[in-house]
Design an enzyme around this catalytic site. Structure first.
Site, PDB file in Angstrom:
ATOM      1  N   THR A 145      -1.892 -13.555  -6.654  1.00 20.14           N
ATOM      2  CA  THR A 145      -3.129 -13.648  -5.891  1.00 20.14           C
ATOM      3  C   THR A 145      -4.433 -12.649  -6.100  1.00 20.14           C
ATOM      4  OG1 THR A 145      -3.427 -12.719  -4.329  1.00 20.14           O
ATOM      5  CG2 THR A 145      -2.644 -15.314  -4.063  1.00 20.14           C
ATOM      6  N   PRO A 146      -5.631 -12.005  -5.790  1.00 21.27           N
ATOM      7  CA  PRO A 146      -5.984 -10.990  -6.226  1.00 21.27           C
ATOM      8  C   PRO A 146      -5.185  -9.945  -5.128  1.00 21.27           C
ATOM      9  CG  PRO A 146      -7.680 -13.228  -6.269  1.00 21.27           C
ATOM     10  CD  PRO A 146      -6.864 -13.499  -5.780  1.00 21.27           C
ATOM     11  N   ILE A 184       2.635 -13.308  -3.462  1.00 22.83           N
ATOM     12  CA  ILE A 184       2.066 -14.291  -4.769  1.00 22.83           C
ATOM     13  C   ILE A 184       0.722 -13.632  -5.628  1.00 22.83           C
ATOM     14  CG2 ILE A 184       1.452 -17.093  -4.571  1.00 22.83           C
ATOM     15  CD1 ILE A 184       4.258 -16.720  -3.368  1.00 22.83           C
ATOM     16  N   TYR A 238       0.908  -4.172   8.717  1.00 21.18           N
ATOM     17  CA  TYR A 238       0.517  -5.077   7.900  1.00 21.18           C
ATOM     18  C   TYR A 238       1.937  -6.033   8.609  1.00 21.18           C
ATOM     19  CZ  TYR A 238       0.944  -9.095   4.527  1.00 21.18           C
ATOM     20  OH  TYR A 238       0.268 -10.515   3.942  1.00 21.18           O
ATOM     21  N   ARG A 261     -15.410 -15.051   4.781  1.00 22.60           N
ATOM     22  CA  ARG A 261     -16.660 -13.771   4.883  1.00 22.60           C
ATOM     23  C   ARG A 261     -17.311 -14.012   3.732  1.00 22.60           C
ATOM     24  NH1 ARG A 261     -13.647  -8.255   5.355  1.00 22.60           N
ATOM     25  NH2 ARG A 261     -12.181  -8.517   3.763  1.00 22.60           N
ATOM     26  N   LYS A 290       1.662  -9.658  11.128  1.00 27.08           N
ATOM     27  CA  LYS A 290       2.324 -10.525  10.382  1.00 27.08           C
ATOM     28  C   LYS A 290       3.744 -11.205  11.391  1.00 27.08           C
ATOM     29  CE  LYS A 290      -0.203 -11.684   7.026  1.00 27.08           C
ATOM     30  NZ  LYS A 290      -1.291 -12.996   7.033  1.00 27.08           N
ATOM     31  N   ILE A 346      -4.495 -17.800  -1.308  1.00 28.26           N
ATOM     32  CA  ILE A 346      -4.027 -19.272  -1.392  1.00 28.26           C
ATOM     33  C   ILE A 346      -4.492 -20.257  -0.487  1.00 28.26           C
ATOM     34  CG2 ILE A 346      -1.965 -19.304   0.531  1.00 28.26           C
ATOM     35  CD1 ILE A 346      -0.566 -16.548  -0.759  1.00 28.26           C
TER      36      ILE A 346
END
Ligand code: NAP
Length: 253
Positions: free
Chosen positions: A189-190, A187, A152, A39, A156, A19
């Site tokens: 993504t990795p 989503i 998590y 990073r 969030k 993202i």
């Protein structure tokens, strides 16, 4: 419409992947000068691929002194800071009986303290140069609970309320910084690929994540980036402290 953030200067964290990378590419395409940070040193190549004046810089968002260095450097070179997108984040699966304190603290350090440090450094700089817009990538997990994401969800949810507090401070005329949170469901993504692997690595796990949203599929990075673009741009000039979902209907039921 093109050039929706023409002439603006942006910092995006977590921009080597997923993202964050998509947001950086979108903001660059729409006319901003983007400083991509991560990073992961691959961010330097991602920045180079966008071409000058965009640039990739290595920054671990948990590094307090590093944040101030990067923000000072951006303002020294670009003259101002208009946009900050906090996308760097990590997710570790675990319900309350299986989550470890170490993982919980790690998620808090990156997902919450990292956002806190970024917002604090950015507000100071934006205030000096006419104001700006901060977009914090939270998650639907900051709005509705998932039993397997105890730490998590907590992190969030904290981003959601931190965002609103910053928005209240930023609404003062002397500060003039808007701050909003974005809440995606799964989503492509990795990070989500890693989650599917942790759930057994089968197509079944992938399908289960896709089916979490009523629309029955994973979201695309671009679908999040368009919302971030709106919030970063002056089109959203009366929007602050808002929590905006991009979730295929997940939180509507
Ligand atoms: P991603 O593909 O894993 O990208 C996250 C990037 O952030 C990676 O390059 C990662 O580097 C970097 N990062 C991690 N810790 C960092 C730190 N301490 N300092 C600087 N960079 C760091 O993940 P994503 O899916 O794009 O997620 C981006 C954000 O969206 C996260 O905040 C995530 O919680 C949130 N989100 C994602 C989804 C989803 O379904 N994908 C849904 C809701 C919310 P490494 O590879 O070295 O870790």
């Amino acid at each position: 419409m093109a050039n929706r953030v023409e002439g603006k200067v942006a910092i995006v964290t977590g921009a080597a992947s997923g993202i964050g990378r998509g947001c950086a590419e979108m903001l660059a395409r729409e006319g901003a000068r983007v400083f991509l940070t991560d990073r992961d040193p691959r961010v330097v190549d991602v920045g180079a691929a966008l071409g000058a004046p965009h640039e990739g810089l290595v920054l671990d968002v948990t590094d307090e002194a590093g944040w101030q260095r990067v923000v000072d450097d951006v303002v020294a070179r670009a003259g101002k800071l208009d946009i900050l997108v906090n996308s760097a984040g990590i997710g570790v699966l675990g319900d309350i009986e299986h989550a470890t304190l170490k993982e919980f603290r790690l998620m808090y350090a990156v997902n919450v303290e990292g956002v806190f440090l970024g917002c604090r450094a950015a507000v100071g700089a934006m205030k000096q140069t006419g104001g700006g817009s901060i977009v914090n990538i939270s998650s639907v997990a900051g709005l509705v609970a998932d039993p397997n994401l105890a730490g998590y969800c907590a992190s969030k949810g904290a981003v959601r309320m931190l965002t609103k507090s910053i928005a209240m401070h930023g609404a003062r005329k002397s500060v003039n910084v808007r701050c909003n949170s974005v809440h995606p469901s799964f989503i492509d993504t990795p990070m989500v690929a890693g989650m599917a692997e942790a759930m057994g690595g089968t197509d079944g796990a992938h399908e289960k994540l896709a089916k979490a949203a009523p629309m029955g599929r994973l979201g695309r990075v671009e679908e999040v980036a368009y919302l971030v673009l709106y919030l970063a741009s002056d089109e959203s000039s009366f929007t602050t402290g808002a929590e905006m979902v991009v979730d295929g209907g997940l939180t509507a039921r």
